[in-house]
Design a protein around this motif. Structure first.
Motif, mmCIF file in Angstrom:
data_model
loop_
_atom_site.group_PDB
_atom_site.id
_atom_site.type_symbol
_atom_site.label_atom_id
_atom_site.label_comp_id
_atom_site.label_asym_id
_atom_site.label_seq_id
_atom_site.Cartn_x
_atom_site.Cartn_y
_atom_site.Cartn_z
ATOM 1 N N GLU A 219 0.816 -1.223 0.000
ATOM 2 C CA GLU A 219 0.000 0.000 0.000
ATOM 3 C C GLU A 219 0.845 1.267 0.000
ATOM 4 O O GLU A 219 0.328 2.357 0.253
ATOM 5 C CB GLU A 219 -0.940 -0.008 1.211
ATOM 6 N N ASN A 220 2.139 1.144 -0.244
ATOM 7 C CA ASN A 220 3.028 2.307 -0.316
ATOM 8 C C ASN A 220 2.992 3.138 0.962
ATOM 9 O O ASN A 220 2.976 4.371 0.932
ATOM 10 C CB ASN A 220 2.678 3.186 -1.520
ATOM 11 N N THR A 221 2.984 2.476 2.101
ATOM 12 C CA THR A 221 2.948 3.213 3.372
ATOM 13 C C THR A 221 4.216 4.020 3.605
ATOM 14 O O THR A 221 4.192 5.037 4.297
ATOM 15 C CB THR A 221 2.745 2.244 4.549
ATOM 16 N N ALA A 222 5.343 3.573 3.041
ATOM 17 C CA ALA A 222 6.611 4.270 3.254
ATOM 18 C C ALA A 222 6.847 5.378 2.245
ATOM 19 O O ALA A 222 7.749 6.202 2.425
ATOM 20 C CB ALA A 222 7.771 3.273 3.204
ATOM 21 N N GLY A 223 6.069 5.385 1.158
ATOM 22 C CA GLY A 223 6.226 6.425 0.156
ATOM 23 C C GLY A 223 7.291 6.160 -0.883
ATOM 24 O O GLY A 223 7.605 7.042 -1.697
ATOM 25 N N PHE A 224 7.854 4.961 -0.906
ATOM 26 C CA PHE A 224 8.866 4.640 -1.915
ATOM 27 C C PHE A 224 8.245 4.123 -3.207
ATOM 28 O O PHE A 224 8.919 4.022 -4.226
ATOM 29 C CB PHE A 224 9.841 3.590 -1.380
ATOM 30 N N GLY A 225 6.966 3.768 -3.155
ATOM 31 C CA GLY A 225 6.285 3.241 -4.324
ATOM 32 C C GLY A 225 5.485 2.002 -3.966
ATOM 33 O O GLY A 225 5.855 1.240 -3.064
ATOM 34 N N LYS A 226 4.375 1.800 -4.652
ATOM 35 C CA LYS A 226 3.538 0.628 -4.412
ATOM 36 C C LYS A 226 4.331 -0.640 -4.710
ATOM 37 O O LYS A 226 5.010 -0.737 -5.732
ATOM 38 C CB LYS A 226 2.290 0.688 -5.294
ATOM 39 N N ASP A 227 4.251 -1.602 -3.798
ATOM 40 C CA ASP A 227 4.940 -2.893 -3.909
ATOM 41 C C ASP A 227 6.458 -2.772 -3.823
ATOM 42 O O ASP A 227 7.181 -3.687 -4.241
ATOM 43 C CB ASP A 227 4.556 -3.627 -5.194
ATOM 44 N N ALA A 228 6.948 -1.664 -3.299
ATOM 45 C CA ALA A 228 8.391 -1.576 -3.043
ATOM 46 C C ALA A 228 8.782 -2.624 -2.006
ATOM 47 O O ALA A 228 8.008 -2.957 -1.106
ATOM 48 C CB ALA A 228 8.760 -0.185 -2.540
ATOM 49 N N VAL A 229 9.981 -3.160 -2.145
ATOM 50 C CA VAL A 229 10.520 -4.078 -1.144
ATOM 51 C C VAL A 229 11.352 -3.250 -0.169
ATOM 52 O O VAL A 229 12.301 -2.563 -0.578
ATOM 53 C CB VAL A 229 11.383 -5.174 -1.789
ATOM 54 N N VAL A 230 10.974 -3.293 1.099
ATOM 55 C CA VAL A 230 11.643 -2.480 2.116
ATOM 56 C C VAL A 230 12.414 -3.401 3.059
ATOM 57 O O VAL A 230 11.857 -4.374 3.580
ATOM 58 C CB VAL A 230 10.636 -1.627 2.907
#
Length: 620
Positions: A219-230
Motif C-alpha cells: 500500500e506504499n505506506t513508506a512512500g517509496f512506491g507501491k509494492d516496493a521491497v523495504v
C-alpha cells in the motif's frame, strides 16, 4: 673507506626497514612495499577482477580501497603468508572510470620489508577477467542452499514476490570465515533449486550489514512506491543501529534511506524482523536486545518512524546466551479453528547440546504486547540437533504459509568445518504449525516444505516390511549423487527396548539413530560419523523427546554433509552435520532386545536439476 662502507650498510638497512622500495610488478599491477606490514597495490591495467590469495591461518589484513586517492571502502582479508588456500575475487568493474589502489595493512607482524616481500600473497595476486566458482568441495551439499564461495551465516531479508523466493544471508565474499558482513542473495521458484545473485547490501559508513528482514509494501505506506521491497537491518559499526533500504526492482538492487538510522539505542540491539499486523493497521517490528535477553516490540505506520510498545523475555526460557534473530508469527493449531502466536528466539550459546540453538514461545499478541502461555522456566526447542540456528520465515509467502529456513551450523565450530571454498549451508525449508497436547499446552510442528517432494528421483528403493532383532537387517543406500537420498520408514517396536538405525560406509564410519522406548526419546550419535577432530565440540549425541508409543514414523534427508531427521507428524526434528570421508552406503536396523516390525521402508534417491550454487560456474 671503512667509514664509507659502514655508512652504506647503515643506509641500506634503514632503507630495508622503512620499506622505501617498489617491489616486483605483476602484470597490470604495481606493488609498493611501504613498511614491514604496509603495502600499496596500484591497478595499472584494470581487468574484471583482482584475485586475492587467502590463507585461513593468516591474520586479517585491513585493505582500504582508494579510488582517485580517496577511500571508497574498507575490507579485511586473510592474505596468504605461507601458502594459498584459495582465491577470492575483488570486483573492479564499479571503478572502471577511476584509478584504483589498495592500501594494505597486514597483521603478519613481519620484522622487515625483505621478509614481508616473501609472503605468498605477493607472488600469487593477479588480475583476471573471470573467476572460477565451480565446486571444488567434496562436502558441498547437493540439495541444500550454499553460497558459491565465501562465508555464510544467518539467513535474513527473506521475502516472496511475483513467483520468486528471495533468500538473503549474512555473507563474506572475501573469505570463508566470518567478516565483511554483507547481504548475499539467492533466488528460487521452488525452494529447492537456487540461483546465485549479486549481493544486495554491502558495508557502508555506518558499519557492516547484520541481519534484518524485508517486506513488500503493498500500500506504499513508506512512500517509496507501491509494492516496493523495504529492508530494515542492523548497521554494525562502533554501535548497533537499525537502518532502512528499499528496492524498486523486486529486490535485485537496494538504495539506502538517506535519513538512516531509523532506530537507535544505547544497548546492543540487532536483527529487526517486521510484518504487517492487519488488526492494528500498523507495521510491527521485533528487535533482539541481545545482552538484555529480551525482545523489544515496535510499531509504525510507515516503516520509517517507530514507537517502542513493549518488551518480552526477561527471565523466560533459556537465558544462558545472547538473544538474536527473532520472528513473530500467528500459526494455526492442527485439527482446530484456533490460532496462536509464536515468538522465535535464537540464542548463542545455551543450546541443549552446546553452542547455538533456536527456542520458541507460544502465546498471544494484541498488536503491542506478546504474552507467553507457559511459565518463565519452560524452554521449548525448535530443533534438537546441534546445527540449526537463526531460524526465520519468508515474508509475503503464498497461501498464508509460514515457511522457515535455518543456518545449518553451530558457532562452536562454524569457522573450522572441513571446507575451504565455502562455509556454510542452510537447512531444508520447513513449514510450521502447532498442535495441542492433553494438558492444554501448545508445541510447534515442523515438516519439510512440500516442494522437497520434487527432489525425489524416478527410481525408488522399496524394501517393504520386515522384522528385525538384535542381529539386525542391512539394506543398501543409493550410490548415485554421492548417496544423497530421503528415507521413509515406519516402526512398530513391539518387544524391543531400543531400535537402532545405523548409516555406515565401508570405512566403518557411522551415524546411529536410536528410538529409546523406555524414556520415549530419539537420539543421533555422530561421534564416529567421519571427520570429527576439527573441533572438540563436534562429536556429540543429541536427544529429542519422541512421541509416546511403540509405533513411529521417521523421514530422513541425507546430503553430503548433513542428516535431518523429521518425525512423521512433525512433532520433533533434529539437524546435524556429518562429514563421512565416503558416502554412507548401508542402512541397518537392529534392536537391543526383542523384535521390531519395520514397515514401508522406502529410499528415494534425490536429484537436483538446476542448483546454480553448485554447478560449474565461471563468473564473468
Amino acid at each position: 673507506m671503512n667509514v664509507k662502507r659502514n655508512l652504506a650498510a647503515l643506509l641500506f638497512l634503514l632503507w630495508m626497514s622503512v620499506g622505501l622500495c617498489a617491489a616486483q610488478n605483476q602484470e597490470g599491477l604495481k606493488v609498493h612495499y611501504l613498511g614491514a606490514n604496509h603495502s600499496l597495490i596500484q591497478v595499472v591495467s584494470p581487468r574484471k577482477y583482482l584475485l586475492l590469495p587467502v590463507e585461513e591461518a593468516a591474520s586479517e589484513a585491513t585493505i582500504h580501497v582508494l579510488v582517485n586517492n580517496k577511500v571508497e571502502r574498507t575490507l579485511t582479508v586473510r592474505l596468504a603468508m605461507n601458502r594459498v588456500d584459495y582465491w577470492v575475487p575483488f570486483d573492479l568493474a564499479p571503478y572502471e572510470t577511476g584509478k584504483v589502489s589498495l592500501d594494505v595493512h597486514t597483521g603478519n607482524s613481519r620484522a622487515n620489508v625483505r621478509d614481508a616481500m616473501e609472503d605468498a600473497c605477493w607472488s600469487d595476486i593477479c588480475l583476471s577477467d573471470t573467476f572460477d566458482a565451480s565446486n571444488s568441495e567434496a562436502f558441498r551439499p547437493l540439495f541444500h542452499h550454499t553460497p558459491r564461495y565465501g562465508w555464510m551465516n544467518d539467513p535474513n531479508g527473506m521475502f516472496y514476490k511475483d513467483g520468486v523466493y528471495h533468500l538473503c544471508f549474512q555473507y563474506n565474499p572475501y573469505g570463508s570465515m566470518w567478516g565483511n558482513l554483507s547481504w548475499g542473495h539467492s533466488t528460487s521458484t521452488d525452494l529447492v533449486n537456487w540461483k546465485a545473485e549479486e549481493p544486495v547490501l554491502v558495508p557502508d559508513g555506518l558499519g557492516m550489514i547484520f541481519s534484518g528482514s524485508c517486506v513488500v509494501d503493498k500500500e506504499n505506506t513508506a512512500g517509496f512506491g507501491k509494492d516496493a521491497v523495504v529492508a530494515i537491518y542492523t548497521s554494525a559499526g562502533a554501535s548497533q543501529i537499525q537502518s532502512l533500504a528499499y528496492s524498486l526492482d523486486n529486490g535485485r538492487t537496494f538504495k539506502t534511506y538517506e535519513n538512516n538510522p531509523i532506530i537507535t539505542s544505547d544497548k546492543e540491539c540487532r536483527d529487526p524482523n517486521m510484518f504487517w499486523h492487519a488488526e492494528s493497521g500498523r507495521w510491527i517490528l521485533v528487535l533482539a536486545a541481545a545482552l538484555e535477553r529480551e525482545m523489544w516490540i515496535y510499531s509504525s505506520p510507515d516503516l520509517k518512524n517507530w514507537k517502542k510498545e513493549s518488551s518480552f523475555g526477561r527471565g523466560y526460557g533459556c537465558q544462558e546466551g545472547v538473544w538474536e534473530c527473532p520472528d513473530l508469527m500467528q500459526l494455526p493449531v492442527r485439527g482446530t479453528d484456533e490460532k496462536k502466536w509464536v515468538l522465535i528466539c535464537n540464542i548463542n550459546p545455551g543450546g541443549p547440546f552446546g553452542g547455538s540453538a533456536a527456542q520458541y514461545f507460544v502465546g498471544d499478541f494484541d498488536g503491542k504486547t506478546f504474552t507467553c502461555d507457559t511459565k518463565p522456566e519452560v524452554t521449548k526447542w525448535m530443533d534438537y540437533g546441534k546445527d540449526h540456528y537463526a531460524t526465520v520465515s519468508w515474508s509475503n509467502a503464498p497461501d498464508d504459509r509460514h515457511t522457515v529456513i535455518a543456518w545449518m551450523s553451530n558457532w562452536q565450530y562454524a569457522n573450522n568445518v572441513p571446507t575451504k571454498q565455502y562455509r556454510s549451508a542452510n537447512s531444508l525449508p520447513r513449514d510450521l504449525g502447532l498442535y495441542k497436547v492433553g494438558d492444554g499446552d501448545y508445541y510447534l510442528t515442523t515438516v519439510p516444505a512440500p516442494e522437497t517432494l520434487a527432489l525425489r528421483g524416478k527410481k525408488t528403493m522399496d524394501y517393504g516390511a520386515f522384522s528385525v532383532g538384535k542381529n539386525g537387517v542391512a539394506k543398501k543406500l543409493p550410490v548415485a549423487n554421492n548417496g544423497i537420498c530421503e528415507v521413509n520408514l515406519e516402526l512398530d517396536a513391539r518387544t524391543a527396548g531400543k531400535v537402532n538405525i545405523t548409516l555406515s560406509n565401508p570405512k566403518g564410519e557411522q551415524t546411529v539413530l536410536t528410538y529409546n522406548l523406555t524414556d520415549n526419546s530419539f537420539g543421533m550419535d555422530r561421534t564416529r560419523s567421519g571427520l570429527t577432530d576439527f573441533s572438540k565440540d563436534f562429536p556429540a549425541i543429541t536427544l529429542a523427546p519422541a512421541p509416546q508409543g511403540r509405533k513411529q514414523h521417521l523421514r530422513l534427508f541425507i546430503d553430503r554433509c548433513s542428516i535431518e531427521a523429521f518425525d512423521g507428524e512433525g512433532r520433533f526434528v533434529m539437524t546435524n552435520l556429518v562429514f563421512p570421508t565416503e558416502p554412507y552406503t548401508t542402512l541397518s536396523i537392529s534392536t537391543d532386545k526383542g523384535r521390531c516390525r519395520v514397515g514401508n521402508l522406502t529410499v528415494y534417491p534425490l536429484e537436483v536439476e538446476n542448483n546454480l550454487t553448485i554447478k560449474k560456474n565461471i563468473v564473468k
